[in-house]
Design a protein around this motif. Structure first.
Motif, PDB file in Angstrom:
ATOM      1  N   SER A   1       5.715   8.890   7.305  1.00 31.77           N
ATOM      2  CA  SER A   1       5.417   8.446   5.959  1.00 31.77           C
ATOM      3  C   SER A   1       4.277   7.434   6.025  1.00 31.77           C
ATOM      4  O   SER A   1       4.275   6.524   6.835  1.00 31.77           O
ATOM      5  N   LEU A   2       3.296   7.620   5.165  1.00 28.13           N
ATOM      6  CA  LEU A   2       2.198   6.674   5.019  1.00 28.13           C
ATOM      7  C   LEU A   2       2.261   6.170   3.585  1.00 28.13           C
ATOM      8  O   LEU A   2       2.036   6.929   2.652  1.00 28.13           O
ATOM      9  N   ASP A   3       2.601   4.914   3.414  1.00 28.35           N
ATOM     10  CA  ASP A   3       2.903   4.391   2.089  1.00 28.35           C
ATOM     11  C   ASP A   3       1.805   3.535   1.480  1.00 28.35           C
ATOM     12  O   ASP A   3       1.946   3.058   0.361  1.00 28.35           O
ATOM     13  N   THR A   4       0.726   3.329   2.204  1.00 34.67           N
ATOM     14  CA  THR A   4      -0.399   2.576   1.673  1.00 34.67           C
ATOM     15  C   THR A   4      -1.659   2.952   2.434  1.00 34.67           C
ATOM     16  O   THR A   4      -1.603   3.392   3.576  1.00 34.67           O
ATOM     17  N   LEU A   5      -2.786   2.761   1.763  1.00 34.65           N
ATOM     18  CA  LEU A   5      -4.093   2.966   2.381  1.00 34.65           C
ATOM     19  C   LEU A   5      -4.843   1.646   2.522  1.00 34.65           C
ATOM     20  O   LEU A   5      -6.007   1.628   2.895  1.00 34.65           O
ATOM     21  N   GLN A   6      -4.157   0.565   2.242  1.00 33.98           N
ATOM     22  CA  GLN A   6      -4.759  -0.767   2.296  1.00 33.98           C
ATOM     23  C   GLN A   6      -4.235  -1.520   3.523  1.00 33.98           C
ATOM     24  O   GLN A   6      -3.017  -1.651   3.701  1.00 33.98           O
ATOM     25  N   PRO A   7      -5.127  -2.011   4.362  1.00 32.31           N
ATOM     26  CA  PRO A   7      -4.705  -2.671   5.596  1.00 32.31           C
ATOM     27  C   PRO A   7      -3.703  -3.811   5.407  1.00 32.31           C
ATOM     28  O   PRO A   7      -2.738  -3.921   6.167  1.00 32.31           O
ATOM     29  N   ALA A   8      -3.904  -4.666   4.409  1.00 31.30           N
ATOM     30  CA  ALA A   8      -2.987  -5.796   4.207  1.00 31.30           C
ATOM     31  C   ALA A   8      -1.591  -5.315   3.823  1.00 31.30           C
ATOM     32  O   ALA A   8      -0.586  -5.833   4.314  1.00 31.30           O
ATOM     33  N   LYS A   9      -1.519  -4.311   2.956  1.00 27.47           N
ATOM     34  CA  LYS A   9      -0.209  -3.758   2.585  1.00 27.47           C
ATOM     35  C   LYS A   9       0.430  -3.046   3.765  1.00 27.47           C
ATOM     36  O   LYS A   9       1.642  -3.117   3.952  1.00 27.47           O
ATOM     37  N   PHE A  10      -0.381  -2.342   4.563  1.00 28.81           N
ATOM     38  CA  PHE A  10       0.142  -1.657   5.740  1.00 28.81           C
ATOM     39  C   PHE A  10       0.803  -2.669   6.673  1.00 28.81           C
ATOM     40  O   PHE A  10       1.916  -2.452   7.159  1.00 28.81           O
ATOM     41  N   LEU A  11       0.123  -3.767   6.922  1.00 34.76           N
ATOM     42  CA  LEU A  11       0.673  -4.822   7.774  1.00 34.76           C
ATOM     43  C   LEU A  11       1.975  -5.360   7.197  1.00 34.76           C
ATOM     44  O   LEU A  11       2.956  -5.549   7.923  1.00 34.76           O
ATOM     45  N   HIS A  12       2.013  -5.575   5.898  1.00 36.34           N
ATOM     46  CA  HIS A  12       3.223  -6.086   5.249  1.00 36.34           C
ATOM     47  C   HIS A  12       4.379  -5.086   5.352  1.00 36.34           C
ATOM     48  O   HIS A  12       5.504  -5.465   5.692  1.00 36.34           O
ATOM     49  N   LEU A  13       4.104  -3.822   5.074  1.00 35.93           N
ATOM     50  CA  LEU A  13       5.161  -2.809   5.065  1.00 35.93           C
ATOM     51  C   LEU A  13       5.672  -2.458   6.460  1.00 35.93           C
ATOM     52  O   LEU A  13       6.862  -2.224   6.656  1.00 35.93           O
ATOM     53  N   THR A  14       4.755  -2.401   7.422  1.00 41.27           N
ATOM     54  CA  THR A  14       5.145  -1.973   8.775  1.00 41.27           C
ATOM     55  C   THR A  14       5.378  -3.134   9.732  1.00 41.27           C
ATOM     56  O   THR A  14       5.905  -2.933  10.822  1.00 41.27           O
ATOM     57  N   ARG A  15       4.938  -4.306   9.326  1.00 37.79           N
ATOM     58  CA  ARG A  15       5.029  -5.512  10.149  1.00 37.79           C
ATOM     59  C   ARG A  15       4.206  -5.396  11.437  1.00 37.79           C
ATOM     60  O   ARG A  15       4.538  -5.982  12.462  1.00 37.79           O
ATOM     61  N   ARG A  16       3.137  -4.613  11.342  1.00 37.04           N
ATOM     62  CA  ARG A  16       2.204  -4.497  12.468  1.00 37.04           C
ATOM     63  C   ARG A  16       0.877  -3.951  11.949  1.00 37.04           C
ATOM     64  O   ARG A  16       0.847  -3.224  10.981  1.00 37.04           O
TER      65      ARG A  16
END
Length: 84
Positions: A1-16
């Motif tokens: 699952s890819l839930d965002t295309l924005q780096p800051a949100k990706f970091l927040h959602l995946t914690r990495r």
């Protein structure tokens, strides 16, 4: 699952970090297997990524991918609530 295309949100959602690696892998898979479209699941979450739906759709114009919007399924201890 890819839930965002924005780096800051990706970091927040995946914690990495790593959105760039994920996108590179998706692009490589799409090029390697053009006859078998790469499928990307995206969990749509209120106040998190619903503003990116058009951006996800735009991916299909540039890559042989299918984006499937799926709902966040409630199950024990995943933080789901009616507000999500």
């Amino acid at each position: 699952s890819l839930d965002t295309l924005q780096p800051a949100k990706f970091l927040h959602l995946t914690r990495r970090p790593g959105l760039e690696k994920v996108m590179a892998a998706i692009e490589a898979a799409a090029v390697a297997f053009p006859a078998n479209r790469v499928k990307i699941n995206c969990v749509v979450m209120r106040n998190t990524n619903e503003d990116e739906l058009v951006d996800f759709c735009q991916l299909t114009r540039h890559l042989p991918v299918d984006v499937r919007f799926i709902e966040w399924m409630p199950f024990f201890d995943n933080g789901w609530s009616e507000d999500n």
